[in-house]
Design an enzyme around this catalytic site. Structure first.
Site, PDB file in Angstrom:
ATOM      1  N   LYS A 170      51.215 -24.351 -35.016  1.00  0.00           N
ATOM      2  CA  LYS A 170      49.891 -24.854 -35.385  1.00  0.00           C
ATOM      3  C   LYS A 170      48.979 -24.842 -34.168  1.00  0.00           C
ATOM      4  CE  LYS A 170      51.572 -29.563 -34.666  1.00  0.00           C
ATOM      5  NZ  LYS A 170      51.704 -30.914 -35.226  1.00  0.00           N
TER       6      LYS A 170
ATOM      7  N   ARG B  87      52.166 -42.056 -41.048  1.00  0.00           N
ATOM      8  CA  ARG B  87      51.054 -41.120 -40.905  1.00  0.00           C
ATOM      9  C   ARG B  87      50.962 -40.337 -42.199  1.00  0.00           C
ATOM     10  NH1 ARG B  87      51.002 -36.984 -35.870  1.00  0.00           N
ATOM     11  NH2 ARG B  87      52.618 -36.024 -37.164  1.00  0.00           N
TER      12      ARG B  87
ATOM     13  N   TYR C 288      29.241 -31.724  -8.447  1.00  0.00           N
ATOM     14  CA  TYR C 288      28.551 -32.880  -9.004  1.00  0.00           C
ATOM     15  C   TYR C 288      28.999 -34.171  -8.335  1.00  0.00           C
ATOM     16  CZ  TYR C 288      26.627 -30.086 -12.825  1.00  0.00           C
ATOM     17  OH  TYR C 288      25.924 -29.167 -13.559  1.00  0.00           O
TER      18      TYR C 288
ATOM     19  N   MET D 260      31.751 -27.770 -15.948  1.00  0.00           N
ATOM     20  CA  MET D 260      31.979 -27.164 -17.263  1.00  0.00           C
ATOM     21  C   MET D 260      32.591 -25.763 -17.157  1.00  0.00           C
ATOM     22  SD  MET D 260      29.330 -26.450 -20.413  1.00  0.00           S
ATOM     23  CE  MET D 260      28.914 -28.185 -20.602  1.00  0.00           C
TER      24      MET D 260
END
Length: 342
Positions: free
Chosen positions: A35, A126, A242, A290
């Site tokens: 998956k 679940r 940053y 990013m």
């Protein structure tokens, strides 16, 4: 157009991991959870290689994931069951639904039934029908291949594991199911009593280590490789990135890599991760952004714009450094990276 970022995928490590988990599964068959696009590696490439190694049972989350594998001719089970809008695809025969609720069971029966799997909840709370409803006949008449459940705490030494095992064992012979299945990667490491008839590893196939017993069993499968966009010198007293999270105390050689958190190289690697060329370690400097990451390259004077470096990405160690789970490190790998099998 060649991408400036690639995932180097070790096909031999992938198949060796499956064979090792298959041996640990004893008499049980060993399947594969593919998956989330093969845990980020590319489901088609994973399935083709594992099928070639002898794997016969594959597990995806949705019918869209099953459809993407439909032409490979492998046996696929769809873990999220079958919604009304899934029925045309489900009835096409490209996979078996893992029925999770009484409503899904009724929907499947009303459409004529057919081969299916069923999830029973033994303690995860679940997905799945209750043990009580199974014993009361909810599944009577279904053509069930595998009656399965899912561990909640297999990566820990928890009494929940034995309780879940006993609950599933208590359903043996109570339905028409051909097989029982409980163990994920960590569950396989719990031992033969937990293997039942079919195991369903995921993380460990791809180099993850959910329990210590697997540390010397599985091998790393994926290594991100990024291209250098620029090499520059950071003067003493200058900061980079940053929020100026790294300041040079002496002239420092820096390379800017084409990888960032949009590619799954998370901000947790800021001032903590590393790359390498050969055996030379190149620390990450400052904050991961990013699309870009800076590394220190004083120890690699020949590295230049356009060269490639490997990102240190052994999953247990990378998880410890970044604060992300091994699962997130895999499934977060971005679509911009080219997948290259070797």
């Amino acid at each position: 157009m060649p991408a400036p970022l690639r995932l180097r995928l070790d096909a031999a490590a992938l198949t060796d991991n499956w064979r090792a988990l298959d041996r640990m599964s004893g008499a049980a068959a060993c399947g594969a959870a593919v998956k989330a696009n093969g845990y980020g590696l590319g489901a088609r490439g994973v399935v083709e290689r594992l099928a070639g190694a002898g794997c016969r049972d594959f597990f995806v989350a949705t019918w869209a994931e099953a459809a993407a594998l439909g032409d490979l001719g492998v046996r696929v089970s769809v873990l999220h069951g079958v919604r009304e809008e899934d029925m045309p695809t489900a009835r096409s025969g490209i996979g078996r639904p893992v029925l999770n609720t009484a409503t899904q069971i009724a929907r499947w029966r009303d459409a004529g039934g057919g081969h299916c799997d069923v999830m029973v909840d033994t303690g995860m709370n679940r997905l799945g029908v209750s043990v009580e409803h199974v014993t009361q006949g909810l599944l009577d008449g279904l053509q069930i291949d595998t009656l399965m459940s899912h561990f909640a705490c297999a990566d820990e030494d928890s009494p929940v594991n034995a309780r879940q095992c006993a609950a599933l064992e208590g359903l043996r012979g109570r339905t028409g199911a051909k097989r029982l299945s409980l163990a994920n990667s960590a569950g396989i490491a719990l031992g033969a009593d937990y293997a039942f008839d079919l195991t369903r590893p995921g993380l460990a196939l791809y180099g993850g280590v959910p329990r210590g017993e697997l540390a010397k069993v599985v091998r790393q499968v994926v290594t991100p490789e990024a291209q250098i966009l620029q090499r520059r010198t950071l003067a003493a007293g200058e900061s980079i990135g940053y929020n100026a999270r790294y300041t040079a105390t002496a002239p420092t050689e820096v390379a800017i890599l084409n990888i960032g958190y949009a590619d799954g190289y998370w901000r947790g690697f800021s001032n903590a991760g590393s790359a390498r060329v050969g055996e030379v370690v190149l620390p990450v400097l400052g904050r991961v952004s990013m699309d870009l990451t800076a590394i220190r390259v004083d120890a690699a004077p020949d590295l230049a714009e356009g060269d490639w470096v490997a990102i240190d990405y052994a999953l247990p160690q990378a998880a410890a450094v970044s604060g992300m789970s091994q699962y997130e490190l895999l499934t977060g790998l971005g679509a911009r990276a080219e997948r290259v099998w070797a």
